[in-house]
Write an enzyme that holds these catalytic residues in place. Structure first.
Site, PDB file in Angstrom:
ATOM      1  N   LYS A 212      -5.883  -0.381  29.605  1.00 18.82           N
ATOM      2  CA  LYS A 212      -6.276   1.008  29.656  1.00 18.82           C
ATOM      3  C   LYS A 212      -7.783   1.057  29.864  1.00 18.82           C
ATOM      4  CE  LYS A 212      -7.844   3.506  26.934  1.00 18.82           C
ATOM      5  NZ  LYS A 212      -9.215   4.092  26.749  1.00 18.82           N
ATOM      6  N   THR A 223     -12.137  -5.145  29.599  1.00 20.98           N
ATOM      7  CA  THR A 223     -12.011  -3.720  29.845  1.00 20.98           C
ATOM      8  C   THR A 223     -11.924  -3.010  28.506  1.00 20.98           C
ATOM      9  OG1 THR A 223     -10.726  -2.045  30.966  1.00 20.98           O
ATOM     10  CG2 THR A 223      -9.504  -3.836  29.970  1.00 20.98           C
ATOM     11  N   GLU A 306     -12.358   8.216  35.446  1.00 20.28           N
ATOM     12  CA  GLU A 306     -12.472   9.648  35.178  1.00 20.28           C
ATOM     13  C   GLU A 306     -13.062  10.389  36.386  1.00 20.28           C
ATOM     14  OE1 GLU A 306     -12.993   9.345  30.340  1.00 20.28           O
ATOM     15  OE2 GLU A 306     -14.765   9.570  31.590  1.00 20.28           O
ATOM     16  N   ASN A 429     -16.178  14.569  30.698  1.00 21.74           N
ATOM     17  CA  ASN A 429     -17.024  14.057  29.644  1.00 21.74           C
ATOM     18  C   ASN A 429     -17.815  15.159  28.944  1.00 21.74           C
ATOM     19  OD1 ASN A 429     -16.973  10.941  29.485  1.00 21.74           O
ATOM     20  ND2 ASN A 429     -16.826  11.433  31.661  1.00 21.74           N
ATOM     21  N   THR A 434     -14.660  18.638  22.774  1.00 22.26           N
ATOM     22  CA  THR A 434     -14.541  20.073  22.534  1.00 22.26           C
ATOM     23  C   THR A 434     -13.293  20.663  23.166  1.00 22.26           C
ATOM     24  OG1 THR A 434     -15.911  20.517  24.464  1.00 22.26           O
ATOM     25  CG2 THR A 434     -17.021  20.357  22.338  1.00 22.26           C
TER      26      THR A 434
END
Length: 434
Positions: A212, A223, A306, A429, A434
């Protein structure tokens, strides 16, 4: 995952895209055939696994705890983050491997909480995870390795983790590798797993793996979390050596954002259940298989980075040493200007040359060349801007190649994989907690 074509080569001499700078000497007689198969981490004989949702992740049903275990204590090795801010499970697993001299029976991993920067309570929680697994399997706690991934600075809810471990071990079985891959995920857009069968003159053995990672990827060891298993019989010291060598040009040759995590961990375990014995004479066949699995997992991490929309392969050659080639390739890979140019399909060779020149190694601009997608854009200090439209067309795809020749007269080369930098990376990010 569909079966791939068999890759066959003499030990010590596979194609560069499968091995760069690995072991083996020219002229060795051992040969191996590496074939991609199904099954992931539990494809090798002698391993069981289970994964479940214990409640760490808020989303109902999202797998967040997994245990992978051998049927007895076996050879094991680990590589860990070089970050000095190391999470409790990293410190504990390093201690366990040292205590047992490279023997382990199980790995327990949770996702959704990194158990990092959690003080003495965090270490106590990691130790509890190891004890619970050991109690259920009948091994010592030191023969259990622990890994965690997720938000930093949050304590594990052991009221959920402990019963989760007990339930997972009660339901362990072969053939559940895909569940393990899903249980490791945090911001990953898809699970990552792979397995190969390695045919040798002494018989066949299998290597499986899962990993992952999506953000905070430049681990300088492996990783975010990676697990490899094999049913070959490998002494602990040789397994450790193979893990280090295979990681150098796979898991250690990727970067998403240049960030090294507190939790980066790569484990390998060898059950010996196939009966194929690995020693110094046939060591390279083990390395062949580890490279094949690790390369695919590592590139998948980049592909799932991402906000990523493109995988970028950066090849640097004509360096004085392999380390210098890697340094230039990594500098290019971590350049926000290069990564955003690729995202916009802009063949801006100037950003690539500038990154190469500031990498801190020898670089001769009057002899250097830059190709993008095989298109020559810069040569001997001068641009080939007429070729830019062809390079831009290549950059519109999902896989982008950048090839830099340093012009030093050296013969060393290296390849690093990265991804583009998009507005989605900033959004992910910016909203992570939040």
């Amino acid at each position: 995952m569909a079966d791939a074509s068999t890759i066959r080569f003499a030990a010590g001499g596979p194609p560069d895209q499968l091995r760069q700078g690995s072991g083996g000497q020219e002229g060795e007689l051992y040969e191996s055939a590496v074939t991609q198969i199904h099954g992931g981490i539990t494809a090798p004989l002698g391993f069981l696994s289970a994964a479940l949702h214990c409640g760490i992740k808020a989303k109902t049903g999202a797998l967040d705890l997994t245990v992978v275990a051998a049927t007895r204590p076996v050879s094991a090795a680990g590589l860990f983050t070089t970050n000095l801010a190391q999470a409790a499970p990293v410190l504990l697993s390093k201690r366990h491997l040292q205590h047992t001299a490279g023997l382990a029976q199980a790995v327990v991993v949770n996702s959704g909480c990194a158990n990092a920067c959690t003080g003495t309570q965090g270490m106590a929680d990691a130790e509890t995870m190891a004890r619970e697994v050991a109690s259920a399997l009948g091994c010592s706690p030191e023969q259990v390795l622990v890994a965690s991934t997720g938000v930093i600075g949050v304590n594990l809810n052991m009221g959920k983790v402990t019963p989760g471990i007990r339930t997972a071990i009660a339901h362990m079985a072969p053939g559940k590798g895909s569940d393990v891959a899903r249980a490791l995920m945090t911001t990953d857009p898809f699970p990552k797993e792979d397995a190969v069968r390695v045919e040798t003159a002494a018989g066949a053995f299998v290597i499986g793996g899962t990993a992952k990672g999506s953000g905070m990827i430049e681990p300088n060891m492996a990783t975010m979390i990676g697990l490899l298993t094999t049913d070959a019989q490998v002494p602990p010291a040789l397994l450790r050596r193979a893990l280090e060598e295979s990681a150098r040009d796979t898991f250690n040759a990727i970067t998403v954002d240049g960030e090294c995590s507190t939790n980066d961990t790569l484990f390998a375990m060898a059950s010996g259940a196939s009966g194929v014995v690995i020693d110094e004479d046939n060591y390279s066949v083990l390395l062949d298989g580890l490279l094949a699995v690790s390369r695919r997992l590592a590139v998948d991490i980049v592909r799932g980075g991402e906000g990523a929309t493109k995988v970028i392969r950066i090849m640097v050659e004509d360096a004085r040493t392999g380390d210098e080639a890697r340094q230039v390739a990594r500098t290019i890979a971590n350049s926000p200007l290069v990564k955003t140019a690729v995202h916009g399909a802009d063949p801006n060779w100037g950003r690539i040359v500038a990154a190469s020149g500031r990498a801190g190694v020898q670089f001769d601009i009057n002899r250097a060349t830059v190709h993008v997608g095989g298109v020559l854009l810069f040569e001997n200090g001068l641009p080939h801007d007429d070729a830019a439209p062809r390079a831009a067309e290549h950059m519109k795809g999902t896989d982008v190649d950048i090839h830099v020749h340093l012009g030093t007269g050296g013969g060393a080369s290296a390849t690093i994989w990265t991804c583009d930098l998009s507005a989605e990376y900033v959004r992910i990010n910016g909203e992570y907690r939040t």
